[in-house]
Design a protein around this motif. Structure first.
Motif, mmCIF file in Angstrom:
data_model
loop_
_atom_site.group_PDB
_atom_site.id
_atom_site.type_symbol
_atom_site.label_atom_id
_atom_site.label_comp_id
_atom_site.label_asym_id
_atom_site.label_seq_id
_atom_site.Cartn_x
_atom_site.Cartn_y
_atom_site.Cartn_z
ATOM 1 N N THR A 146 0.671 -1.152 0.021
ATOM 2 C CA THR A 146 0.049 0.011 -0.060
ATOM 3 C C THR A 146 0.832 1.190 0.010
ATOM 4 O OG1 THR A 146 -1.836 -1.134 1.287
ATOM 5 C CG2 THR A 146 -1.932 1.196 1.208
ATOM 6 N N ILE A 147 0.558 2.288 -1.206
ATOM 7 C CA ILE A 147 1.402 3.279 -0.935
ATOM 8 C C ILE A 147 0.482 4.541 -1.050
ATOM 9 C CG2 ILE A 147 3.177 4.732 -2.482
ATOM 10 C CD1 ILE A 147 4.085 2.041 -3.605
ATOM 11 N N ARG A 148 0.736 5.484 -0.258
ATOM 12 C CA ARG A 148 -0.242 6.700 -0.375
ATOM 13 C C ARG A 148 0.652 8.305 -0.299
ATOM 14 N NH1 ARG A 148 -2.867 3.258 -1.281
ATOM 15 N NH2 ARG A 148 -5.161 2.665 -0.239
ATOM 16 N N ASN A 149 0.303 8.922 -0.971
ATOM 17 C CA ASN A 149 0.990 10.589 -0.694
ATOM 18 C C ASN A 149 2.405 10.206 -0.711
ATOM 19 O OD1 ASN A 149 -1.830 11.539 -0.329
ATOM 20 N ND2 ASN A 149 -1.680 10.313 1.690
ATOM 21 N N SER A 150 3.150 9.873 -1.766
ATOM 22 C CA SER A 150 4.555 9.682 -1.724
ATOM 23 C C SER A 150 5.143 9.845 -3.154
ATOM 24 C CB SER A 150 4.949 8.136 -1.483
ATOM 25 O OG SER A 150 4.437 7.826 -0.275
ATOM 26 N N ILE A 151 6.486 9.924 -3.155
ATOM 27 C CA ILE A 151 7.241 10.076 -4.356
ATOM 28 C C ILE A 151 8.169 9.010 -4.676
ATOM 29 C CG2 ILE A 151 8.644 11.451 -5.772
ATOM 30 C CD1 ILE A 151 7.697 14.034 -4.429
ATOM 31 N N ILE A 152 7.977 8.352 -5.713
ATOM 32 C CA ILE A 152 8.986 7.076 -6.016
ATOM 33 C C ILE A 152 9.669 7.527 -7.315
ATOM 34 C CG2 ILE A 152 9.189 4.734 -6.619
ATOM 35 C CD1 ILE A 152 6.507 4.295 -5.513
ATOM 36 N N GLU A 153 11.080 7.689 -7.191
ATOM 37 C CA GLU A 153 11.918 8.259 -8.328
ATOM 38 C C GLU A 153 12.948 7.156 -8.585
ATOM 39 O OE1 GLU A 153 14.863 11.766 -8.481
ATOM 40 O OE2 GLU A 153 12.836 12.499 -8.411
ATOM 41 N N GLY A 154 12.575 6.223 -9.608
ATOM 42 C CA GLY A 154 13.464 5.048 -9.881
ATOM 43 C C GLY A 154 14.765 5.687 -10.372
ATOM 44 N N ASN A 155 15.670 4.480 -10.334
ATOM 45 C CA ASN A 155 16.997 4.874 -10.883
ATOM 46 C C ASN A 155 17.528 3.655 -11.551
ATOM 47 O OD1 ASN A 155 18.162 3.398 -8.855
ATOM 48 N ND2 ASN A 155 18.322 5.133 -7.620
ATOM 49 N N HIS A 156 18.853 3.785 -12.345
ATOM 50 C CA HIS A 156 19.262 2.538 -12.966
ATOM 51 C C HIS A 156 19.355 1.385 -12.079
ATOM 52 C CE1 HIS A 156 22.935 4.455 -12.087
ATOM 53 N NE2 HIS A 156 23.541 3.411 -11.932
ATOM 54 N N TYR A 157 19.444 1.286 -10.956
ATOM 55 C CA TYR A 157 19.582 0.203 -9.991
ATOM 56 C C TYR A 157 18.501 -0.635 -9.822
ATOM 57 C CZ TYR A 157 23.925 2.420 -8.543
ATOM 58 O OH TYR A 157 25.084 2.903 -8.307
ATOM 59 N N SER A 158 17.229 -0.133 -10.673
ATOM 60 C CA SER A 158 16.074 -0.963 -10.238
ATOM 61 C C SER A 158 15.419 -1.022 -11.729
ATOM 62 C CB SER A 158 15.111 -0.555 -9.254
ATOM 63 O OG SER A 158 13.969 -1.279 -9.228
ATOM 64 N N TRP A 159 14.728 -2.325 -12.108
ATOM 65 C CA TRP A 159 14.298 -2.344 -13.375
ATOM 66 C C TRP A 159 13.101 -1.636 -13.970
ATOM 67 C CZ3 TRP A 159 15.821 -4.666 -17.399
ATOM 68 C CH2 TRP A 159 16.735 -5.713 -17.488
ATOM 69 N N ALA A 160 12.145 -0.877 -12.721
ATOM 70 C CA ALA A 160 11.305 -0.171 -12.889
ATOM 71 C C ALA A 160 10.867 0.825 -11.461
ATOM 72 C CB ALA A 160 9.992 -0.883 -13.102
ATOM 73 N N PRO A 161 10.443 1.954 -11.694
ATOM 74 C CA PRO A 161 10.236 2.632 -10.329
ATOM 75 C C PRO A 161 9.587 1.788 -9.345
ATOM 76 C CG PRO A 161 10.058 4.082 -12.118
ATOM 77 C CD PRO A 161 10.263 2.774 -12.801
ATOM 78 N N LEU A 162 8.502 0.880 -10.049
ATOM 79 C CA LEU A 162 7.667 0.132 -9.111
ATOM 80 C C LEU A 162 7.529 -1.110 -9.756
ATOM 81 C CD1 LEU A 162 5.936 -0.280 -6.501
ATOM 82 C CD2 LEU A 162 4.060 1.292 -7.554
ATOM 83 N N LEU A 163 8.275 -1.945 -9.292
ATOM 84 C CA LEU A 163 8.178 -3.319 -10.025
ATOM 85 C C LEU A 163 7.628 -4.271 -9.014
ATOM 86 C CD1 LEU A 163 9.209 -5.682 -12.014
ATOM 87 C CD2 LEU A 163 11.175 -5.642 -10.729
ATOM 88 N N GLY A 164 6.457 -4.885 -9.396
ATOM 89 C CA GLY A 164 5.892 -5.914 -8.678
ATOM 90 C C GLY A 164 5.753 -7.176 -9.322
ATOM 91 N N ASN A 165 6.337 -8.308 -8.758
ATOM 92 C CA ASN A 165 6.325 -9.701 -9.397
ATOM 93 C C ASN A 165 5.103 -10.374 -9.033
ATOM 94 O OD1 ASN A 165 8.861 -9.188 -10.909
ATOM 95 N ND2 ASN A 165 9.825 -9.450 -8.758
ATOM 96 N N SER A 166 4.341 -10.070 -7.914
ATOM 97 C CA SER A 166 3.353 -10.894 -7.419
ATOM 98 C C SER A 166 2.538 -9.946 -6.401
ATOM 99 C CB SER A 166 3.876 -12.144 -6.950
ATOM 100 O OG SER A 166 4.552 -11.951 -5.881
ATOM 101 N N GLY A 167 1.589 -10.514 -6.182
ATOM 102 C CA GLY A 167 0.654 -9.842 -4.822
ATOM 103 C C GLY A 167 -0.170 -8.692 -5.633
ATOM 104 N N HIS A 168 -0.357 -7.771 -4.679
ATOM 105 C CA HIS A 168 -1.307 -6.647 -4.930
ATOM 106 C C HIS A 168 -0.585 -5.348 -4.648
ATOM 107 C CE1 HIS A 168 -5.252 -4.151 -3.900
ATOM 108 N NE2 HIS A 168 -4.803 -4.142 -5.233
ATOM 109 N N ILE A 169 -0.529 -4.407 -5.603
ATOM 110 C CA ILE A 169 -0.240 -3.075 -5.498
ATOM 111 C C ILE A 169 -1.181 -2.165 -5.345
ATOM 112 C CG2 ILE A 169 1.353 -1.289 -6.189
ATOM 113 C CD1 ILE A 169 3.445 -3.421 -7.074
ATOM 114 N N ASP A 170 -1.491 -1.384 -4.379
ATOM 115 C CA ASP A 170 -2.548 -0.392 -4.103
ATOM 116 C C ASP A 170 -1.695 0.939 -3.905
ATOM 117 O OD1 ASP A 170 -4.436 1.168 -3.393
ATOM 118 O OD2 ASP A 170 -5.588 -0.221 -2.303
ATOM 119 N N VAL A 171 -1.798 1.859 -5.176
ATOM 120 C CA VAL A 171 -0.902 3.056 -4.944
ATOM 121 C C VAL A 171 -1.902 4.121 -5.263
ATOM 122 C CG1 VAL A 171 -0.038 2.565 -7.303
ATOM 123 C CG2 VAL A 171 1.049 4.310 -5.679
ATOM 124 N N ARG A 172 -2.130 5.266 -4.598
ATOM 125 C CA ARG A 172 -2.806 6.238 -4.532
ATOM 126 C C ARG A 172 -2.262 7.631 -4.414
ATOM 127 N NH1 ARG A 172 -8.561 3.662 -2.985
ATOM 128 N NH2 ARG A 172 -7.990 1.663 -2.988
#
Length: 385
Positions: A176-202
């Motif tokens: 669960t992600i709320r009221n945030s900033i995610i600023e990906g960089n080249h160390y990760s495949w995506a700013p927000l990578l979810g391989n399974s489960g549920h991602i709830d971002v608002r």
């Protein structure tokens, strides 16, 4: 528009593997680019702790803590596992400088059932009040910071944080992600990578600004993977695709998806999509502003594939595309021929300059309901036939 360009665009995603020559200033040489839900080999496999309890990362306190308390464990009389609460750690031994307070952009949040304007969604508060997560000393207990990526599994809540790196999530829980900033960089495949489960971002800004890419293989969305997603009122930008969704059963609502990364020259180029889905059931896309156009054109002759592209890997139903503003793409909306019973209503389309039209549906039987979809000039678009 040449037949060669048209054939390349129509077949690009179905191949699942794409080639790209990186544009000058980003990197040099040809690389392989995947359109699949999972990243290609080359990055280390996630080495993830599996916490037995839920993790909550709260916003920064009004005054910085000077000590870190030991974890407190309480056990109820029920058979449930103990709940562990960890006090907020100080971010470092000496305070880090924070950016100057920034007022929210003008205009309030969009009313329910409406398309947002630029600046109405994403994180809209004071950046200086966010808790910065940018290294091993600021990564909360139960997570692991790997060079520039925050990795974890289980049930995790991020509220009021500024993650200066990617997030890589696994497991059968809910992130669960709320009221945030995610600023990906080249160390990760995506700013927000979810391989399974549920991602709830608002109400969160998800972007990629690093001039270096995550290795020799990249083509991911800002939100990417095989997790079911609920994405509401987010600002998404900076990656080749906006959202790539695998399993369906997801809701994407009132987001602003824009500024996709365009790079490479034909035939080794990015094929950008605002939303790319792989045919899972019950996908709801409503009241979003998705604009991947550039320089006044829907298609620049090379890069943009579609604002919404629903692939047809397997038969699936329950697709809803309702009330969106959609712009950009050789075809702005593309629905694969294995979809069943799609509802496409009340969508406003942008210009088709440089492209071939608003909609491409190989199998008209994919559409169960089609109404009040309009061109940039306000004319009704006939049902695909």
């Amino acid at each position: 528009m040449s037949a060669r360009h048209q054939a390349e665009l129509r077949n690009s995603h179905a191949r699942r593997v794409r080639k790209i020559a990186i544009a000058a200033g980003v990197a040099v040489g040809a690389i392989m680019l995947t359109a699949g839900c999972k990243p290609m080999a080359g990055k280390p496999a996630p080495d993830l702790p599996v916490p037995s309890t839920s993790i909550t990362i709260d916003p920064a306190p009004t005054s910085a803590p000077t000590t870190t308390a030991a974890p407190t464990t309480t056990t109820s009389s029920s058979s449930a596992a103990p709940t562990t609460t960890t006090a907020k750690p100080s971010t470092s031994s000496s305070p880090k400088p924070q950016p100057a307070p920034q007022p929210p952009p003008p205009g309030g949040a969009p009313a329910p059932g409406t398309v947002p304007q630029p600046g109405q969604v994403g994180f809209r508060g004071d950046v200086s009040k966010l808790r910065v997560v940018d290294g091993t000393t600021t990564a909360p207990a139960g997570t692991r910071w790997n060079a520039g990526a925050l990795r974890f599994s289980g049930n995790v809540t991020l509220d009021g944080v500024y993650v200066k790196g990617g997030i890589e999530y696994n497991g059968g829980g809910t992130l669960t992600i709320r009221n945030s900033i995610i600023e990906g960089n080249h160390y990760s495949w995506a700013p927000l990578l979810g391989n399974s489960g549920h991602i709830d971002v608002r109400d969160t800004t998800i972007t990629y600004k690093d001039t270096q890419w995550p290795g020799s293989s990249w083509g991911n969305g800002a939100i990417h993977g095989d997790a079911t997603v609920t994405v509401i009122r987010c600002d998404i930008s900076g990656t080749p695709d906006g959202i790539q969704n695998g399993p369906g059963n997801s809701t994407i609502e009132q987001n602003y998806i824009h500024g996709m990364l365009r790079a490479g020259a034909y035939p080794n180029n990015t094929h950008n999509d605002g939303i790319q889905a792989y045919g899972g059931p019950n996908l709801v896309i409503r009241y979003n502003r998705i604009d991947i156009s550039a320089d006044g054109k829907a298609y620049d002759g090379t890069h943009q594939n579609g604002a919404v592209f629903i692939m047809s890997d397997a038969p699936a139903g329950g697709l809803q595309i309702v009330g969106n503003y959609l712009a950009g793409g050789g075809y702005i909306l593309r629905i694969g021929d294995s979809m069943r019973g799609a509802v496409v209503t009340n969508n406003q389309f942008g210009t088709t300059a440089g492209g071939w039209g608003e909609v491409h549906v190989p199998n008209p039987g994919s559409i169960a309901e089609w109404s009040n979809n309009k061109t940039a000039s306000g004319a009704l678009i006939p049902r695909p036939s």
